[in-house]
Design an enzyme around this catalytic site. Structure first.
Site, mmCIF file in Angstrom:
data_model
loop_
_atom_site.group_PDB
_atom_site.id
_atom_site.type_symbol
_atom_site.label_atom_id
_atom_site.label_comp_id
_atom_site.label_asym_id
_atom_site.label_seq_id
_atom_site.Cartn_x
_atom_site.Cartn_y
_atom_site.Cartn_z
ATOM 1 N N SER A 24 0.826 -1.211 0.000
ATOM 2 C CA SER A 24 0.000 0.000 0.000
ATOM 3 C C SER A 24 0.859 1.260 0.000
ATOM 4 C CB SER A 24 -0.921 0.003 1.226
ATOM 5 O OG SER A 24 -0.166 -0.157 2.409
ATOM 6 N N ASN A 111 -2.651 -2.413 12.949
ATOM 7 C CA ASN A 111 -4.105 -2.218 12.846
ATOM 8 C C ASN A 111 -4.566 -0.958 13.586
ATOM 9 O OD1 ASN A 111 -3.974 -4.580 11.471
ATOM 10 N ND2 ASN A 111 -4.938 -5.847 13.042
ATOM 11 N N THR A 156 -38.742 28.072 -12.022
ATOM 12 C CA THR A 156 -39.134 26.741 -11.578
ATOM 13 C C THR A 156 -39.292 25.957 -12.872
ATOM 14 O OG1 THR A 156 -41.490 27.277 -11.617
ATOM 15 C CG2 THR A 156 -40.378 27.582 -9.520
ATOM 16 N N HIS A 157 -38.906 24.703 -12.872
ATOM 17 C CA HIS A 157 -38.893 23.892 -14.098
ATOM 18 C C HIS A 157 -38.023 24.536 -15.175
ATOM 19 C CE1 HIS A 157 -42.562 22.037 -12.318
ATOM 20 N NE2 HIS A 157 -42.831 23.288 -11.985
ATOM 21 N N SER A 278 -11.196 27.315 -27.582
ATOM 22 C CA SER A 278 -11.327 26.124 -28.416
ATOM 23 C C SER A 278 -10.183 26.113 -29.409
ATOM 24 C CB SER A 278 -12.665 26.165 -29.148
ATOM 25 O OG SER A 278 -12.609 25.398 -30.332
ATOM 26 N N LYS A 284 -14.623 31.003 -29.126
ATOM 27 C CA LYS A 284 -15.177 30.309 -27.951
ATOM 28 C C LYS A 284 -14.532 30.687 -26.635
ATOM 29 C CE LYS A 284 -17.289 26.556 -28.076
ATOM 30 N NZ LYS A 284 -18.625 26.144 -27.722
ATOM 31 N N ASN A 286 -15.034 28.676 -23.100
ATOM 32 C CA ASN A 286 -15.756 27.547 -22.508
ATOM 33 C C ASN A 286 -15.639 27.519 -20.980
ATOM 34 O OD1 ASN A 286 -16.570 26.596 -25.024
ATOM 35 N ND2 ASN A 286 -14.662 25.452 -25.296
ATOM 36 N N GLU A 291 -17.889 22.993 -15.695
ATOM 37 C CA GLU A 291 -18.287 21.669 -16.189
ATOM 38 C C GLU A 291 -17.623 20.566 -15.376
ATOM 39 O OE1 GLU A 291 -18.350 21.710 -20.785
ATOM 40 O OE2 GLU A 291 -17.200 23.453 -20.176
ATOM 41 N N TYR A 318 -10.091 -6.499 12.181
ATOM 42 C CA TYR A 318 -9.435 -6.035 10.963
ATOM 43 C C TYR A 318 -9.414 -7.116 9.877
ATOM 44 C CZ TYR A 318 -5.973 -4.180 7.742
ATOM 45 O OH TYR A 318 -5.346 -3.729 6.606
ATOM 46 N N GLN A 323 -7.813 -2.007 3.653
ATOM 47 C CA GLN A 323 -6.776 -1.215 2.999
ATOM 48 C C GLN A 323 -7.333 -0.515 1.754
ATOM 49 O OE1 GLN A 323 -2.658 -2.582 2.947
ATOM 50 N NE2 GLN A 323 -2.839 -2.844 0.739
ATOM 51 N N LYS A 326 -8.428 3.531 1.095
ATOM 52 C CA LYS A 326 -7.608 4.721 0.874
ATOM 53 C C LYS A 326 -7.645 5.301 -0.522
ATOM 54 C CE LYS A 326 -4.790 3.187 4.571
ATOM 55 N NZ LYS A 326 -5.658 1.978 4.571
HETATM 56 N N1 ARG Z 1 -1.819 -1.180 5.065
HETATM 57 C C1 ARG Z 1 -2.785 -1.626 6.003
HETATM 58 C C2 ARG Z 1 -4.102 -0.906 5.789
HETATM 59 O O1 ARG Z 1 -4.114 0.084 5.144
HETATM 60 C C3 ARG Z 1 -2.303 -1.349 7.388
HETATM 61 C C4 ARG Z 1 -2.741 -2.350 8.387
HETATM 62 C C5 ARG Z 1 -2.110 -3.648 8.096
HETATM 63 N N2 ARG Z 1 -2.425 -4.592 9.092
HETATM 64 C C6 ARG Z 1 -2.163 -5.875 8.930
HETATM 65 N N3 ARG Z 1 -2.478 -6.663 9.871
HETATM 66 N N4 ARG Z 1 -1.589 -6.301 7.832
HETATM 67 O O2 ARG Z 1 -5.126 -1.340 6.222
#
Ligand code: ARG
Length: 461
Positions: A24, A111, A156-157, A278, A284, A286, A291, A318, A323, A326
């Site tokens: 990660s 964890n 409205t509408h 453009s 143009k 834009n 958007e 956990y 993971q 993220k």
């Molecule tokens: N990279 C892990 C996560 O984002 C961290 C925790 C990892 N824990 C484990 N027991 N491997 O969740």
């Protein structure tokens, strides 16, 4: 080669694909500052509780500062083999200070470490978001104050309904955004508890002081249940939900800006800074920023959905599934921050055009309700009847291709004989907005006052 941090029972290292799916570090390296902050608080507490020596804690703190400096100077070599930010930092700490580094992980696990890092990160994000939304509100309130009496059509509408003021329209978004701020403030309050010390899942036999680490990290208290501490990601979902709602609000303003800046409307002119040209059509301009802001809710709602699906049905405590919180969250929240900032820039730079707005406000028989209200007020007609009479007047005006306020009095009297010249004081667009003085209404006097209140509050005076 087995993993130097946990490879004790392993005879061989992971397959290349295993390392790739597992790592990660590519995306959690952005948590380096939070990770180091958490480690410093943990080490100080371990020494305070005599679980490690003062000398070791000092070395650890010194080493962590060196690691931080290396990362910030761009001199840190992040290694995929070390999986994540936690082990990258700890391994480098060992290079720098040797044996004491190995004592840092006493009474904690990755964890509770990742849960701590993420809560710290999300808390900071709530604060930054709050300030960014406040900036956008300020830009809108400033436009509102300047254009408290600038008449535009209210729709409205997307059909012309009644005249309103541009300031009133801007303040509608200020109200929405203030609720968005409230959602972030609320999420922040709930997430501000420390998971640190929950360890892997069950707590730890060491005499740790979770209150001390919570305090050192600015958390209100330690989380009350170690299983919950390491396995909840509801706070990330809550922030994504708040961001998604806010992004939906922003997308509505973005869409209006796209419409308003079109050649058919010309209600606002956008600045060079927030438009593009453009490559083929030289004339143009834009509204790309608008958007793109209009498009962002897809990505943010997508991130919410992705995380909700990851979490759904996950047994406690956990699991590595978590993971996967993220990448979508970081991506979505980066996009969200950009959208708010771009909207603030666009709103403060944009120039409302009172001429075209007023012209449009007078189309579509926008003051028909004012005619009906005049009949109710002056001829004591029941509103339902006044509505019918006005309908007939509108039909006649349509036939004659005139606006209501251009109709000869005699024509209006052919519909209702008791109508007098005084009616013309009530059916201009200016009279229409000025009359709407009910609480929260569009009357320029109220808009001026509301804009002043918001400006005062947002500037903290
Ligand atoms: N990279 C892990 C996560 O984002 C961290 C925790 C990892 N824990 C484990 N027991 N491997 O969740």
């Amino acid at each position: 080669m087995t993993n130097s941090m946990w490879g004790g029972r392993f005879a061989s290292g992971p397959a290349a694909i295993m390392a790739e799916i597992n790592a990660s570090i590519g995306f959690d390296k952005r948590l380096y500052a939070e990770d180091i902050r958490g480690s410093k608080a943990h080490a100080a507490m371990l020494a305070q509780q005599k679980i490690i020596t003062e000398a070791d804690a000092k070395e650890i703190a010194r080493g962590l500062d060196l690691v931080l400096a290396e990362i910030e100077a761009g001199k840190f070599d992040f290694k995929v083999a070390l999986e994540d930010i936690h082990m990258n930092v700890e391994s480098r700490l060992k290079d720098l200070i040797g044996e004491p580094a190995g004592r840092l992980h006493t009474a904690r696990s990755r964890n509770d470490q990742i849960a701590t890092d993420m809560r710290l990160y999300m808390r900071e994000l709530c604060d930054q978001t709050d300030a960014a939304i406040a900036d956008l509100m300020l830009a809108l309130a400033a436009q509102a104050s300047e254009h408290a009496a600038t008449v535009m059509p209210g729709f409205t509408h997307l059909q012309v309904a009644q005249p309103i003021t541009f300031g009133h329209h801007c303040l509608a978004y200020v109200e929405m955004l203030s609720r968005d701020r409230g959602r972030f403030a609320d999420a922040r309050k709930r997430l501000n508890e420390s998971p640190l010390g929950a360890a892997a899942l069950a707590g730890t036999p060491y005499p740790i002081d979770r209150f001390a680490t919570a305090k050192a990290l600015g958390f209100a208290r330690p989380m009350g249940n170690s299983l919950d501490a390491v396995s909840s990601r509801d706070y990330v979902m809550e922030i994504l939900a708040a961001a998604a709602i806010c992004a939906v609000n922003l997308s509505r303003l973005a869409e209006e800006i796209v419409i308003w800046s079109s050649a058919q409307f010309r209600f606002v002119s956008l600045s060079d800074k927030f438009t593009t040209g453009s490559s083929i059509m030289p004339q143009k301009r834009n509204p790309d920023a608008a958007e793109l802001i209009r498009a962002k809710p897809g990505r943010i709602l997508g991130a919410f959905t992705a995380l909700a699906v990851v979490m759904k049905g996950l047994p406690l405590a956990y699991s590595k599934d978590m993971q996967e919180d993220k990448e979508p969250a970081f991506d979505a929240l980066d996009a969200f921050a950009l959208a708010i900032a771009a909207m603030a820039g666009m709103v403060s730079d944009m120039k409302p055009n009172p001429g075209p707005m007023r012209e449009a406000a007078a189309t579509g028989f926008s003051t028909a309700t004012d005619l009906a209200d005049w009949l109710v007020k002056n001829l004591h007609m029941p509103f339902r009847e006044a509505h019918h009479v006005t309908g007939r007047a509108v039909a006649l005006a349509e036939e004659k291709k005139l606006r209501l306020d251009q109709m000869p009095l005699a024509d209006l009297q052919s519909v209702e004989p008791w109508i007098t010249q005084d009616v013309f004081n009530a059916i201009t667009v200016e009279a229409s907005v000025a009359a709407r003085t009910s609480h929260g209404g569009t009357a320029p006097s109220l808009v001026k006052e509301a804009a002043a209140q918001w400006l005062k509050q947002l500037k903290g005076i």
